[in-house]
Design an enzyme around this catalytic site. Structure first.
Site, PDB file in Angstrom:
ATOM      1  N   GLU A  15       0.463  -1.323   0.040  1.00  0.00           N
ATOM      2  CA  GLU A  15       0.030  -0.144   0.037  1.00  0.00           C
ATOM      3  C   GLU A  15       0.776   1.305  -0.056  1.00  0.00           C
ATOM      4  O   GLU A  15       0.515   2.197  -0.821  1.00  0.00           O
ATOM      5  CB  GLU A  15      -0.900  -0.056   1.111  1.00  0.00           C
ATOM      6  CG  GLU A  15      -2.176  -1.000   1.044  1.00  0.00           C
ATOM      7  CD  GLU A  15      -2.848  -0.912   0.023  1.00  0.00           C
ATOM      8  OE1 GLU A  15      -3.057   0.521  -0.467  1.00  0.00           O
ATOM      9  OE2 GLU A  15      -3.518  -1.743  -0.583  1.00  0.00           O
ATOM     10  N   TYR A  56      -6.988   6.103   4.629  1.00  0.00           N
ATOM     11  CA  TYR A  56      -7.295   5.116   3.209  1.00  0.00           C
ATOM     12  C   TYR A  56      -6.351   4.011   3.663  1.00  0.00           C
ATOM     13  O   TYR A  56      -6.702   2.750   3.554  1.00  0.00           O
ATOM     14  CB  TYR A  56      -6.550   5.739   1.978  1.00  0.00           C
ATOM     15  CG  TYR A  56      -6.388   4.682   0.868  1.00  0.00           C
ATOM     16  CD1 TYR A  56      -7.403   4.081   0.321  1.00  0.00           C
ATOM     17  CD2 TYR A  56      -4.904   4.324   0.920  1.00  0.00           C
ATOM     18  CE1 TYR A  56      -7.098   2.793  -0.429  1.00  0.00           C
ATOM     19  CE2 TYR A  56      -4.419   3.255  -0.232  1.00  0.00           C
ATOM     20  CZ  TYR A  56      -5.628   2.662  -0.600  1.00  0.00           C
ATOM     21  OH  TYR A  56      -5.510   1.677  -1.463  1.00  0.00           O
ATOM     22  N   ASP A 114      -9.764   6.031  -2.151  1.00  0.00           N
ATOM     23  CA  ASP A 114      -8.632   6.394  -3.010  1.00  0.00           C
ATOM     24  C   ASP A 114      -9.128   7.030  -4.404  1.00  0.00           C
ATOM     25  O   ASP A 114     -10.382   7.297  -4.617  1.00  0.00           O
ATOM     26  CB  ASP A 114      -7.540   5.373  -3.380  1.00  0.00           C
ATOM     27  CG  ASP A 114      -7.984   4.400  -4.428  1.00  0.00           C
ATOM     28  OD1 ASP A 114      -9.368   4.174  -4.843  1.00  0.00           O
ATOM     29  OD2 ASP A 114      -7.498   3.551  -5.001  1.00  0.00           O
ATOM     30  N   CYS A 117     -13.721   1.961 -15.014  1.00  0.00           N
ATOM     31  CA  CYS A 117     -14.209   3.302 -15.171  1.00  0.00           C
ATOM     32  C   CYS A 117     -12.820   4.330 -14.779  1.00  0.00           C
ATOM     33  O   CYS A 117     -12.683   4.894 -13.988  1.00  0.00           O
ATOM     34  CB  CYS A 117     -14.842   3.338 -13.788  1.00  0.00           C
ATOM     35  SG  CYS A 117     -15.932   4.999 -13.708  1.00  0.00           S
ATOM     36  N   CYS A 164     -17.480   2.441 -21.190  1.00  0.00           N
ATOM     37  CA  CYS A 164     -19.093   2.699 -20.616  1.00  0.00           C
ATOM     38  C   CYS A 164     -19.860   1.584 -21.383  1.00  0.00           C
ATOM     39  O   CYS A 164     -20.770   1.244 -20.764  1.00  0.00           O
ATOM     40  CB  CYS A 164     -19.564   4.196 -20.727  1.00  0.00           C
ATOM     41  SG  CYS A 164     -18.716   5.199 -19.690  1.00  0.00           S
ATOM     42  N   CYS A 192     -20.078  -1.596 -19.610  1.00  0.00           N
ATOM     43  CA  CYS A 192     -19.893  -1.407 -18.131  1.00  0.00           C
ATOM     44  C   CYS A 192     -21.497  -2.007 -17.289  1.00  0.00           C
ATOM     45  O   CYS A 192     -22.476  -1.738 -17.904  1.00  0.00           O
ATOM     46  CB  CYS A 192     -20.123   0.276 -17.526  1.00  0.00           C
ATOM     47  SG  CYS A 192     -20.099   0.524 -16.042  1.00  0.00           S
ATOM     48  N   CYS A 239     -25.824   4.494 -14.412  1.00  0.00           N
ATOM     49  CA  CYS A 239     -24.701   5.503 -14.045  1.00  0.00           C
ATOM     50  C   CYS A 239     -25.247   6.793 -14.263  1.00  0.00           C
ATOM     51  O   CYS A 239     -25.735   7.080 -15.409  1.00  0.00           O
ATOM     52  CB  CYS A 239     -23.649   5.148 -14.612  1.00  0.00           C
ATOM     53  SG  CYS A 239     -22.197   6.414 -14.596  1.00  0.00           S
TER      54      CYS A 239
END
Length: 342
Positions: free
Chosen positions: A33, A116, A134, A188, A195, A198, A204
């Site tokens: 991380e 986070y 994030d 995304c 899209c 998606c 959306c």
């Protein structure tokens, strides 16, 4: 709208095979991380593996010198991450008996760990019900729900934190958090999102209202200031001179040649004390090296200088040979210069 079931279905079919996903070891997850905070996944994988090979446990990292840690980190940038990792490892070794915490509140007490990272470690190591937020998560949620509140505003941070926690599949927190980040990273995406294929295209808000390119909203870019560096790449026979940056500034703990930070014309270089007092011969002057940081733009030039005398200006410098120079970690800017002038 609840998105967890659809996201998890998508993730089961599309998840990336990444090495830190094959463990629940909190130390290894923490390493990944921190590396990935400002690093692309493709680049981070090799660093992750090298880091764990050099420091298999948090105790190994705690016992290492800062120079060794920074040298292994070299090339990743944002070196405060490495310094904070070293400090955090020493705290874990001394105060937690070398067992890396998995509790969210405990994680927040360690240097370099914010909300986070604490949520990521807690959920990925023990499936704790903490939502990660994030850049990918901000983008996915803002588009799906059509949220135009700036993500870097106080109001926006609170709104998205509440929405992320509300959407979290608390029984499958680890998988859900990985899923939404992967979805943002590969589906995304910031530009040219997929899209048409998606699974959320009909729900959306951004897609339905043709606002995909407008979301998420940010208040504005951080202003950058320019700094002008003249580095003197000084040599006497096979010996060169380096100094560690100890001040609280960029690249703290890294090594560098003699530096004058001033916007000087090239015509003045030969008259500087470092040239005159060492009876230095200017061998070459580089073109400008531009190095862009989040808040600063560094414009640097390098002067290759062969000297006869060791001036008092160099008394606090470390002497090293061409063969041993790579033992000292340097910033990416200096590494670029070296690679072209080896």
């Amino acid at each position: 709208m609840k998105i967890s079931a659809t996201l998890l279905d998508w993730y089961n079919q599309n998840k990336r095979d990444l090495p830190w996903r094959n463990t629940t070891n909190a130390y290894a997850i923490w390493v990944s991380e921190i590396i990935l905070q400002q690093t692309r996944v493709a680049q981070g994988i090799d660093y992750y593996r090298r880091f764990l090979e050099a420091f298999p446990t948090v105790t190994d990292l705690a016992q290492a010198s800062q120079t060794d840690v920074l040298r292994l980190w070299q090339g990743l940038g944002y070196y405060s991450r490495a310094r904070n990792m070293h400090k955090a490892a020493q705290i874990v070794a001394s105060q937690h008996q070398g067992i890396f915490p998995t509790e969210y509140t405990q994680l927040l007490t360690l240097p370099g760990i914010g909300s986070y990272t604490a949520a990521a470690i807690a959920s990925f190591s023990s499936n704790a019900p903490h939502a990660v937020i994030d850049g990918n998560v901000y983008r996915v949620l803002s588009r799906l729900f059509g949220i135009e509140t700036p993500i870097d505003s106080t109001e926006g941070k609170k709104l998205f934190a509440e929405l992320a926690q509300d959407q979290l599949d608390k029984k499958n927190a680890a998988a859900y958090n990985q899923a939404i980040m992967d979805f943002g990273a590969t589906q995304c995406t910031p530009t040219s999102p997929a899209c048409l294929i998606c699974p959320f295209v009909e729900q959306c808000e951004a897609a339905r209202n043709h606002k995909t390119d407008l979301l998420p909203v940010k208040l504005g870019k951080t202003k950058q200031r320019e700094r002008h560096f003249w580095y003197f790449d000084i040599w006497k026979d096979n010996t060169t001179y380096l100094q560690q940056r100890t001040q609280k500034d960029i690249w703290q703990g890294l090594y560098q040649p003699y530096l004058i930070e001033e916007n000087l014309p090239e015509t003045e270089i030969a008259n500087l004390p470092i040239v005159q007092k060492t009876k230095g011969q200017i061998v070459a002057i580089s073109p400008v090296y531009k190095h862009v940081l989040s808040h600063q733009i560094i414009l640097a030039r390098f002067v290759r200088l062969h000297i006869e005398n060791e001036s008092e200006l160099l008394q606090d410098f470390i002497k090293t040979t061409a063969q041993d120079i790579d033992n000292y970690p340097v910033c990416r800017l200096i590494s670029r210069y070296r690679s072209r002038n080896a």
